[in-house]
Design a protein around this motif. Structure first.
Motif, PDB file in Angstrom:
ATOM      1  N   LEU A  94      15.725  -3.016  -0.928  1.00  0.00           N
ATOM      2  CA  LEU A  94      14.352  -3.223  -1.386  1.00  0.00           C
ATOM      3  C   LEU A  94      13.705  -4.394  -0.652  1.00  0.00           C
ATOM      4  O   LEU A  94      12.530  -4.333  -0.266  1.00  0.00           O
ATOM      5  N   VAL A  95      14.467  -5.470  -0.462  1.00  0.00           N
ATOM      6  CA  VAL A  95      13.937  -6.634   0.256  1.00  0.00           C
ATOM      7  C   VAL A  95      13.597  -6.259   1.687  1.00  0.00           C
ATOM      8  O   VAL A  95      12.544  -6.618   2.224  1.00  0.00           O
ATOM      9  N   GLU A  96      14.501  -5.520   2.337  1.00  0.00           N
ATOM     10  CA  GLU A  96      14.283  -5.129   3.730  1.00  0.00           C
ATOM     11  C   GLU A  96      13.075  -4.211   3.854  1.00  0.00           C
ATOM     12  O   GLU A  96      12.242  -4.374   4.751  1.00  0.00           O
ATOM     13  N   ASN A  97      12.935  -3.255   2.951  1.00  0.00           N
ATOM     14  CA  ASN A  97      11.799  -2.348   3.004  1.00  0.00           C
ATOM     15  C   ASN A  97      10.490  -3.077   2.733  1.00  0.00           C
ATOM     16  O   ASN A  97       9.447  -2.739   3.299  1.00  0.00           O
ATOM     17  N   ALA A  98      10.548  -4.085   1.859  1.00  0.00           N
ATOM     18  CA  ALA A  98       9.337  -4.843   1.549  1.00  0.00           C
ATOM     19  C   ALA A  98       8.854  -5.621   2.761  1.00  0.00           C
ATOM     20  O   ALA A  98       7.653  -5.730   3.017  1.00  0.00           O
ATOM     21  N   THR A  99       9.787  -6.189   3.545  1.00  0.00           N
ATOM     22  CA  THR A  99       9.396  -6.972   4.715  1.00  0.00           C
ATOM     23  C   THR A  99       9.064  -6.089   5.905  1.00  0.00           C
ATOM     24  O   THR A  99       8.307  -6.491   6.786  1.00  0.00           O
ATOM     25  N   ALA A 100       9.621  -4.880   5.932  1.00  0.00           N
ATOM     26  CA  ALA A 100       9.407  -4.010   7.086  1.00  0.00           C
ATOM     27  C   ALA A 100       8.161  -3.146   6.955  1.00  0.00           C
ATOM     28  O   ALA A 100       7.791  -2.450   7.889  1.00  0.00           O
ATOM     29  N   ASN A 101       7.484  -3.209   5.819  1.00  0.00           N
ATOM     30  CA  ASN A 101       6.270  -2.414   5.622  1.00  0.00           C
ATOM     31  C   ASN A 101       5.134  -3.336   5.209  1.00  0.00           C
ATOM     32  O   ASN A 101       5.236  -4.037   4.198  1.00  0.00           O
ATOM     33  N   LYS A 102       4.072  -3.326   5.994  1.00  0.00           N
ATOM     34  CA  LYS A 102       2.956  -4.224   5.741  1.00  0.00           C
ATOM     35  C   LYS A 102       1.928  -3.569   4.832  1.00  0.00           C
ATOM     36  O   LYS A 102       1.707  -2.360   4.872  1.00  0.00           O
ATOM     37  N   ALA A 103       1.282  -4.408   4.047  1.00  0.00           N
ATOM     38  CA  ALA A 103       0.181  -3.942   3.220  1.00  0.00           C
ATOM     39  C   ALA A 103      -1.038  -3.699   4.103  1.00  0.00           C
ATOM     40  O   ALA A 103      -1.152  -4.274   5.185  1.00  0.00           O
ATOM     41  N   PRO A 104      -1.990  -2.863   3.653  1.00  0.00           N
ATOM     42  CA  PRO A 104      -3.205  -2.612   4.440  1.00  0.00           C
ATOM     43  C   PRO A 104      -3.964  -3.892   4.792  1.00  0.00           C
ATOM     44  O   PRO A 104      -4.551  -3.992   5.870  1.00  0.00           O
ATOM     45  N   THR A 105      -3.957  -4.864   3.879  1.00  0.00           N
ATOM     46  CA  THR A 105      -4.652  -6.124   4.151  1.00  0.00           C
ATOM     47  C   THR A 105      -4.045  -6.842   5.341  1.00  0.00           C
ATOM     48  O   THR A 105      -4.755  -7.395   6.188  1.00  0.00           O
TER      49      THR A 105
END
Length: 350
Positions: free
Chosen positions: A289-300
């Motif tokens: 979950l941590v890795e996916n959170a850092t590897a995917n950017k928010a639209p902003t």
């Protein structure tokens, strides 16, 4: 396929964005994301030799940050060091600037301002020159350099020094925040065990956690972490689950209790039966979950990255218009409007 590399020595947030953009354009790379907080880069690749992709990535990184080295993903991330030569130079510059504020007007005051400017801003100027040689002119380093050199040209030494110091102060505070983040990520990665003790009959064998199969009997000694999710079939103890749940009080467990990987066995010898493989256990899911959170950017974040590419050229263009148009067409005094264009550049600095 996704590959992850560590970027050792990465300390520039704006450079991280540039590396990300350039890496996305490499052959056989579909997407690249740089996580500045953990100094890692995630590459989604289609085909090709990973070693060749790594070599091309190193060349790309070196073009922006010569001191950054691309390495295999580390299992333990080290926090950035605060007392580096770069930060010491900045602190000396701040000291010189503060001393200059209390000196009377004169050569000594101006010399201290220039010293503060050089100590705090020499890396920014060198980065701007290096980028110009490589054909990348319009970035924040270029904006800072022309604004402050212009201020020096018209004799505004305090303004030139203060702009560099304020910018470096922001970078310094950012470095402290990143250091804290990297230490937190390092602590999170450390909760994942690397070995397990498999029990077969009366014999015990040390194996890699990834080799544990569902149903294996595993021995967990006091002070060790639970390797995979399982159920206690023998023994009783207290477990430290704070890394997983945040609960500071030990959790008492006995035969029949379910335990989560990453928990620390505090006292008794436990024998557990593995209920899940390493990749499906609690600690692996948390790290994923941590890795996916850092590897995917928010639209902003994507918008800000795109906006930054156009900010500096637009600001420089407006400053040029302010300096040239009024004197050329409306009879303005060039010196006054040149000064105003420099003021605009200074207040537009990031």
């Amino acid at each position: 396929m996704r590959v992850v590399y560590s970027l050792e020595g990465l300390g520039c947030a704006s450079c991280a964005g540039k590396i990300e953009t350039a890496a996305s354009q490499l052959e056989n790379v579909e997407k690249a994301v740089v996580d500045f907080s953990s100094a890692r880069i995630f590459l989604d690749i289609t085909e090709g030799d990973p070693l060749e992709i790594k070599r091309a990535l190193q060349e790309t990184v070196t073009a922006f940050e010569p001191d950054v080295v691309v390495t295999e993903q580390q299992t333990k991330l080290e926090g950035s060091k605060v007392f580096t030569a770069r930060n010491v130079s900045f602190l000396l510059g701040v000291t010189g600037f503060l001393v200059a504020l209390f000196l009377p007007q004169g050569l000594g005051k101006n010399v201290l301002y220039l010293m503060a400017y050089a100590l705090a801003g020499h890396e920014i100027i060198l980065s701007a020159l290096r980028n110009i040689r490589q054909g990348r002119v319009f970035d924040e380093n270029f904006l800072m350099t022309i604004a402050t050199l212009g201020a020096l040209a018209i004799g505004e030494f305090p303004e030139a020094a203060s702009v560099m110091i304020f910018y470096r102060t922001g970078e310094f505070l950012q470095g402290l925040a990143v250091d804290h983040s990297r230490r937190s990520i390092s602590a999170l990665i450390a909760i994942k065990p690397e070995t397990a003790h498999r029990k077969v009959g009366d014999a015990i064998f040390d194996i890699a956690v990834d080799e544990v199969a569902v149903g294996d009997l595993l021995v967990v000694r006091p002070g060790e972490r639970i390797p995979v999710d399982g159920t206690i079939i023998k023994g009783f103890s207290a477990l430290d689950t704070s890394a997983l749940t945040g609960e500071s009080l030990p959790d008492e467990v006995a035969e029949g209790s379910e335990v989560l990987s990453g928990s620390i066995n505090l006292s008794g010898l436990l024998t557990i039966r593995a209920q899940k493989m390493a990749g499906d256990s609690a600690v692996s899911r948390i790290l994923e979950l941590v890795e996916n959170a850092t590897a995917n950017k928010a639209p902003t974040e994507d918008f800000i990255t795109s906006f930054a590419r156009y900010y500096t050229p637009v600001v420089v263009g407006i400053a040029a218009v302010i300096a040239i148009i009024p004197p050329l067409f409306f009879g303005g005094i060039f010196a006054d409007w040149f000064y105003r264009s420099l003021v605009f550049l200074v207040i537009s600095c990031p």
